[in-house]
Structure formats: C-alpha cells, structure tokens
Write a protein that holds these residues in place. Sequence first.
Motif, PDB file in Angstrom:
ATOM      1  N   ALA A 299       3.018 112.248 -62.169  1.00 49.55           N
ATOM      2  CA  ALA A 299       2.149 111.379 -61.385  1.00 49.55           C
ATOM      3  C   ALA A 299       0.753 111.983 -61.451  1.00 49.55           C
ATOM      4  O   ALA A 299       0.539 113.090 -60.968  1.00 49.55           O
ATOM      5  CB  ALA A 299       2.623 111.321 -59.939  1.00 49.55           C
TER       6      ALA A 299
ATOM      7  N   GLY B 246      -3.307 104.329 -59.143  1.00 53.06           N
ATOM      8  CA  GLY B 246      -2.668 103.362 -58.262  1.00 53.06           C
ATOM      9  C   GLY B 246      -3.187 101.951 -58.381  1.00 53.06           C
ATOM     10  O   GLY B 246      -3.230 101.210 -57.381  1.00 53.06           O
TER      11      GLY B 246
ATOM     12  N   ASP C  69      -8.359 113.383 -50.322  1.00 54.66           N
ATOM     13  CA  ASP C  69      -8.275 111.955 -50.615  1.00 54.66           C
ATOM     14  C   ASP C  69      -9.604 111.292 -50.269  1.00 54.66           C
ATOM     15  O   ASP C  69     -10.018 111.285 -49.100  1.00 54.66           O
ATOM     16  CB  ASP C  69      -7.126 111.331 -49.804  1.00 54.66           C
ATOM     17  CG  ASP C  69      -6.874 109.871 -50.146  1.00 54.66           C
ATOM     18  OD1 ASP C  69      -7.682 109.271 -50.879  1.00 54.66           O
ATOM     19  OD2 ASP C  69      -5.860 109.326 -49.661  1.00 54.66           O
TER      20      ASP C  69
ATOM     21  N   HIS D  76      -7.481 109.837 -55.215  1.00 54.40           N
ATOM     22  CA  HIS D  76      -6.375 109.954 -54.268  1.00 54.40           C
ATOM     23  C   HIS D  76      -6.006 111.410 -53.991  1.00 54.40           C
ATOM     24  O   HIS D  76      -5.435 111.725 -52.941  1.00 54.40           O
ATOM     25  CB  HIS D  76      -5.129 109.237 -54.800  1.00 54.40           C
ATOM     26  CG  HIS D  76      -5.251 107.753 -54.843  1.00 54.40           C
ATOM     27  ND1 HIS D  76      -5.009 106.957 -53.751  1.00 54.40           N
ATOM     28  CD2 HIS D  76      -5.587 106.921 -55.855  1.00 54.40           C
ATOM     29  CE1 HIS D  76      -5.195 105.688 -54.089  1.00 54.40           C
ATOM     30  NE2 HIS D  76      -5.538 105.633 -55.357  1.00 54.40           N
ATOM     31  N   ASN D  77      -6.316 112.279 -54.931  1.00 55.89           N
ATOM     32  CA  ASN D  77      -5.918 113.685 -54.829  1.00 55.89           C
ATOM     33  C   ASN D  77      -6.790 114.480 -55.779  1.00 55.89           C
ATOM     34  O   ASN D  77      -6.559 114.501 -56.989  1.00 55.89           O
ATOM     35  CB  ASN D  77      -4.434 113.836 -55.190  1.00 55.89           C
ATOM     36  CG  ASN D  77      -3.954 115.275 -55.098  1.00 55.89           C
ATOM     37  OD1 ASN D  77      -4.736 116.220 -55.091  1.00 55.89           O
ATOM     38  ND2 ASN D  77      -2.646 115.458 -55.037  1.00 55.89           N
TER      39      ASN D  77
ATOM     40  N   PRO E  16       1.472  99.662 -59.857  1.00 61.40           N
ATOM     41  CA  PRO E  16       1.642 100.805 -58.952  1.00 61.40           C
ATOM     42  C   PRO E  16       2.942 100.662 -58.174  1.00 61.40           C
ATOM     43  O   PRO E  16       3.310  99.549 -57.786  1.00 61.40           O
ATOM     44  CB  PRO E  16       0.422 100.712 -58.035  1.00 61.40           C
ATOM     45  CG  PRO E  16       0.044  99.265 -58.050  1.00 61.40           C
ATOM     46  CD  PRO E  16       0.443  98.716 -59.393  1.00 61.40           C
TER      47      PRO E  16
ATOM     48  N   ASN F  78       5.589 112.487 -52.894  1.00 62.93           N
ATOM     49  CA  ASN F  78       5.806 112.946 -51.520  1.00 62.93           C
ATOM     50  C   ASN F  78       6.472 114.323 -51.581  1.00 62.93           C
ATOM     51  O   ASN F  78       7.589 114.456 -52.078  1.00 62.93           O
ATOM     52  CB  ASN F  78       6.698 111.948 -50.774  1.00 62.93           C
ATOM     53  CG  ASN F  78       6.875 112.278 -49.316  1.00 62.93           C
ATOM     54  OD1 ASN F  78       7.136 113.421 -48.951  1.00 62.93           O
ATOM     55  ND2 ASN F  78       6.748 111.275 -48.471  1.00 62.93           N
TER      56      ASN F  78
ATOM     57  N   GLY G 143       0.730 112.903 -52.666  1.00 62.65           N
ATOM     58  CA  GLY G 143      -0.260 111.836 -52.535  1.00 62.65           C
ATOM     59  C   GLY G 143      -0.705 111.217 -53.836  1.00 62.65           C
ATOM     60  O   GLY G 143      -1.467 110.244 -53.833  1.00 62.65           O
ATOM     61  N   ALA G 144      -0.227 111.743 -54.963  1.00 63.76           N
ATOM     62  CA  ALA G 144      -0.633 111.188 -56.254  1.00 63.76           C
ATOM     63  C   ALA G 144       0.068 109.861 -56.505  1.00 63.76           C
ATOM     64  O   ALA G 144       1.273 109.742 -56.300  1.00 63.76           O
ATOM     65  CB  ALA G 144      -0.283 112.174 -57.367  1.00 63.76           C
ATOM     66  N   PRO G 145      -0.654 108.844 -56.954  1.00 58.95           N
ATOM     67  CA  PRO G 145      -0.012 107.554 -57.238  1.00 58.95           C
ATOM     68  C   PRO G 145       1.010 107.656 -58.375  1.00 58.95           C
ATOM     69  O   PRO G 145       0.857 108.460 -59.299  1.00 58.95           O
ATOM     70  CB  PRO G 145      -1.186 106.660 -57.651  1.00 58.95           C
ATOM     71  CG  PRO G 145      -2.382 107.289 -57.028  1.00 58.95           C
ATOM     72  CD  PRO G 145      -2.118 108.769 -57.087  1.00 58.95           C
TER      73      PRO G 145
ATOM     74  N   THR H 165       4.555 103.781 -56.048  1.00 60.50           N
ATOM     75  CA  THR H 165       4.679 104.630 -54.865  1.00 60.50           C
ATOM     76  C   THR H 165       3.685 105.779 -54.995  1.00 60.50           C
ATOM     77  O   THR H 165       2.795 105.751 -55.851  1.00 60.50           O
ATOM     78  CB  THR H 165       6.132 105.157 -54.742  1.00 60.50           C
ATOM     79  OG1 THR H 165       6.276 105.845 -53.509  1.00 60.50           O
ATOM     80  CG2 THR H 165       6.517 106.062 -55.891  1.00 60.50           C
ATOM     81  N   LYS H 166       3.849 106.784 -54.124  1.00 58.90           N
ATOM     82  CA  LYS H 166       3.050 108.005 -54.225  1.00 58.90           C
ATOM     83  C   LYS H 166       3.973 109.217 -54.126  1.00 58.90           C
ATOM     84  O   LYS H 166       5.024 109.159 -53.468  1.00 58.90           O
ATOM     85  CB  LYS H 166       1.997 108.076 -53.113  1.00 58.90           C
ATOM     86  CG  LYS H 166       0.818 107.128 -53.320  1.00 58.90           C
ATOM     87  CD  LYS H 166      -0.290 107.404 -52.307  1.00 58.90           C
ATOM     88  CE  LYS H 166      -1.535 106.583 -52.615  1.00 58.90           C
ATOM     89  NZ  LYS H 166      -2.652 106.924 -51.699  1.00 58.90           N
TER      90      LYS H 166
END
Length: 558
Positions: free
Chosen positions: A461, A252, A41, A210-211, A488, A493, A524-526, A490-491
């Motif tokens: 995602a 995101g 990230d 983010h990832n 956006p 999980n 962790g992906a938006p 969430t992400k």
Amino acid sequence: MEISQSWEARAAAKRADTLEKIPEGWRLSPADLARAKSQRDLTGAFIEQFLTLGEIAITTKDSIDLVNEIREKQLTAVQVTTAFCKRAAVAHQVNNCLHEIFFTRALTRAAQLDAHLATTNSPVGPLHGLPISLKDQFHVKGVDTTMGYIGWIGRNLGVTDPAQTHHIESQLTTELLSVGAVLYCKTSLPQTLLFGETKNNIIGETLNPHNQHLSCGGSSGGEGALLALGGSNLGVGTDIGGSVRIPAAFNGVFALKPTPERLSYRDVANTNPGQNTYRSTVGFLSTSLGGLELGLRAVLGTKPWVRDPAVVPIPFRGEVAGEYRRSALNFGVLWADHAVGPHPPVLRGLREVVEALRQAGHKVVDWEPPLQATAKRIHFSFLFADGAHDVHSHLTLSGEPLLPDLEGSFKLGDPIPLAEYQDLTLQGLDYERAYSDYWNSTAAADGQVVDAVIMPVAPHAAVIPGKYYHTAYTEVINLMNYSAAVIPVTKANKTVDVVDASYQPVSEVDRMNWDAYDPDIYHGAPVGVQLVARKFEEEKILAIAGVAMEALKAFRNK
C-alpha cells in the motif's frame, strides 16, 4: 552545449518563480508550513483549515455534479476555478506537487466561459467550466513542459527550434479546451518518468498526502497527490508501466488506463519516444468513477482519430455499460504472481473485494495466467532499449545528475541490437497469445469466460521511499495493452494488518519487500486494486468497476 548557470541555481529559480505565481492571500505562513511537515496526514481536515466553507463545498463535489451545476447556473466557472486554484496552491505548498501554475490564465478562461453561457445559454461542451489538471508531459501554449528536466526550464521538452518554444500544444490539450475544460496547473513527475516514485532535481520529492512516511507513487505522482488533497477532481496522466494506476492506488483515487491507441499521444513529451512497440498511453485519474467516464466520453466525442492517425476510430460506446451490469459476472482474482507476495493490507483489500462480489451474486475464481515474471522481463527490456541515451541527452542540457535512486537503472550503454529487439518483440507476442489463450480457457468450466480480473497494483500500500522493488503487477498489463481501472478499497491498519510471521519469501526480492513491511509506518496508507479487461474495453472495465464499487458499498452496509 555550454551551460552558463549551475543546475542547482536554475532549479532554485524555477521553484521560486512557481511560488511567486501563487496569489499572496493564498500563501501559507512559515508556521503553517512547519506544521505541514510534521503532519502525517495532510488530507481532509488539515488542508481544509486553509479554505472557506464555500471553497470546501465546491472542491469536494465530483466532476459530474460540478459541470451540471455550472450548466444550470447554480455555480459559475469562475467560482469553481477560483476554489480549485486556491486548493491546488495550498496543496503545492504543503506537498510539493506542482510543476507549473497558470491560475491567471485559468480565471480568464473561466470568465470567458461564463460569458458564453450567459449569452448563448449553451455550454461550450461536456466539460464546460471544469478545472482539469495535467501531468507535466502535456504541452500548453505559453507554459513550460520540463518533464522534470532542468535543461528544459524556459521551453518545452522535445522542442529543438527556439521559434517553437511555448507554441506547441498537445492534441489532448486542444481537445480538452474544445469541450470546455479549464486548465490551471501541471503536476509533478519523476526524473526519467520510468520510476514508481515522484522526485526530480527541480522540486525534490512529492510524498503521499495520506501518510508522509510513504511515496505518492509515479510517474503521474503529482496528479495522484493533488487529487488526494482535493486540488483537482479530474486529471490527465500517462501510463507505460503503471504510471496512472500506481499513483491512483497509492493516493486513494480512481484511474483508467486505456489501450494506447484509444486516446491521442500526439505532441506529448515522453521518454525514449521512438520506442513504440509497447506505447505509453494517456489515462485519467479522478476522485470518482463518474469523472473517469466523463473525461473519456468528452475527449472521444472530439473524434481524436481524425487528427491523430495513431488513434483507432472507436467512439464512446455507452451501450456497453448495461451489458455488464447483468446479475452475474465472472471474475478472476490474482492473489500473488509467484515472484513477490503482497503485504497484509493489500491481501485484505483483495479479500474484501472478492467477498463483496461473491455476496452480490458474482462468481470469483482463482487466476493463474502465464508467469508475470516473463512479461516483466520482456517489457523492462523495451523500456531501456536505447541504452538510456534519451535520458542522458536531457541531463546533459543542464549538467544535472541522475537521482541516486536511478543511477543503477540508467547507466549509459549500447542500445539493444535490432535482431535482439525483434526477438523480444516475438517473445512479447508469444506471451500475449498465451495469456489470451488462458483467458479464453476459463469458459471451459461453465461456458462463461472471465469478464475481468482483480489483482494488486503493487505488492504494498503506497511504498516506503526507496523500497519499490517489484513493478510486475502493472507492467504485465502494459505488455498486453489491456484496459484497466483502479478503485480505492481500504486503508492499511496497523492493528489488523499485522506481520505474518509464517510467511516464507519465494525470492530475494520477495524477502526485501517483506522485510520492508512495517505496520506502524504503513498505517493509514490507501489500498487500491486494479480491475483488468482486454484491449479496447475501456467502457466495459468502467462499468465493471462500478459493479465492484456497488458490491463493496452493499457489503459494508450489512
């Protein structure tokens, strides 16, 4: 055309020239660059270690706050521009997201704006002093527009007269400057534009900040990545099949895809520009909903239809927002399109939005429109109607090859015959009417027609590079030229979004998409969703997006 230098050498020289435009004090060490490559990230704390507290404070404000503080002389345009230029410079070094850098020009412009404000006590316009990033389709005088093609390094895509090189300016560029914007960089995009990832032979690949196991999306992927890294808070992209919405959801951030004739596309570079049955549209990406409205309101305030006859004369309609902030709205929700089902993180995001809206007193009904596969087939045919001749004409200028990812889609062939083209046009109109009839039918139950539709942007995602198999969730909206916003939610999980072992794919593409889901990789992906209204309802969908965000906030605070 005789090619005097290899495409590889030209690309390498362009990359080096871009990096050379970054001030020496903003350049990262080899050790820092190596750490960035190994980092999952890059957002937040990672990129902010290279900034001062003052620079962080400025670049984490939203667009409205910044223009207000510049107008009230709490900040100067030079301070704001310097902070965003530096953050964008760091973002590019760790994430490869810029095609063009013109920081020196931006700082000169910012100083001029500060002098104007000091002398007149009046801002140039509603974007006075605000740095805005541009996707590399928009012409800026004196700056390359390569659109990812090596053959256009040193000039502008679509400019065949050498005397006009670097003299063309897109109408939207002129409009942004006229209302006080500061332009400072142009962002990366994929070769051909028609690709849901961002890679080309000039700068390589832009990954998801983010990832870094995932793509930033496309084709406005550099915009999405730059905003995710805080190197911009308002950017301009384009969308013909999801190219504004996909990067927004994957990174995101927020996005607005207007109906094509709402903003000017005049003198904007494009792929196969003669195909205008389903036009590409100019759109905005931002770190806030307010930024989207600020950008739209400012550009419409210049009356773009006066200079571009393709633009419909509709000024910004501020009164619409109040109409759609009433106590009870009616939403449709498309859970899946019966072709490719969404991964668990996307389904969870949809459920969260639906539950939040219901708890806020809104009605949500299942949405079962005409099959999206029909719209996908028709829309896809128009995107490739010229047999890829436009794409290959640009590749020939340098001798560069197609990316391996694109070889199957862009094989040179015969253009669609006129009779077939016309028949496809009629099929598209039939689908559009059927979709509209279905939408109208939703009033039958209680007299209230659906105000907006909630649906996935993609079945995943972000996406593992090379595994974007299904674009119908966005393409269907382009076929009908509907207005859409992305928010956006969430992400992903890995603990919550586990593999559903009971899922039964409905097609081979569905199986491929489902097999690509790995909770560890996607962690962790938006996750973003799109909210859809009908044609020329940009103000409405922005207001409804605000309603959805307020509902989500209340839902999470319970």
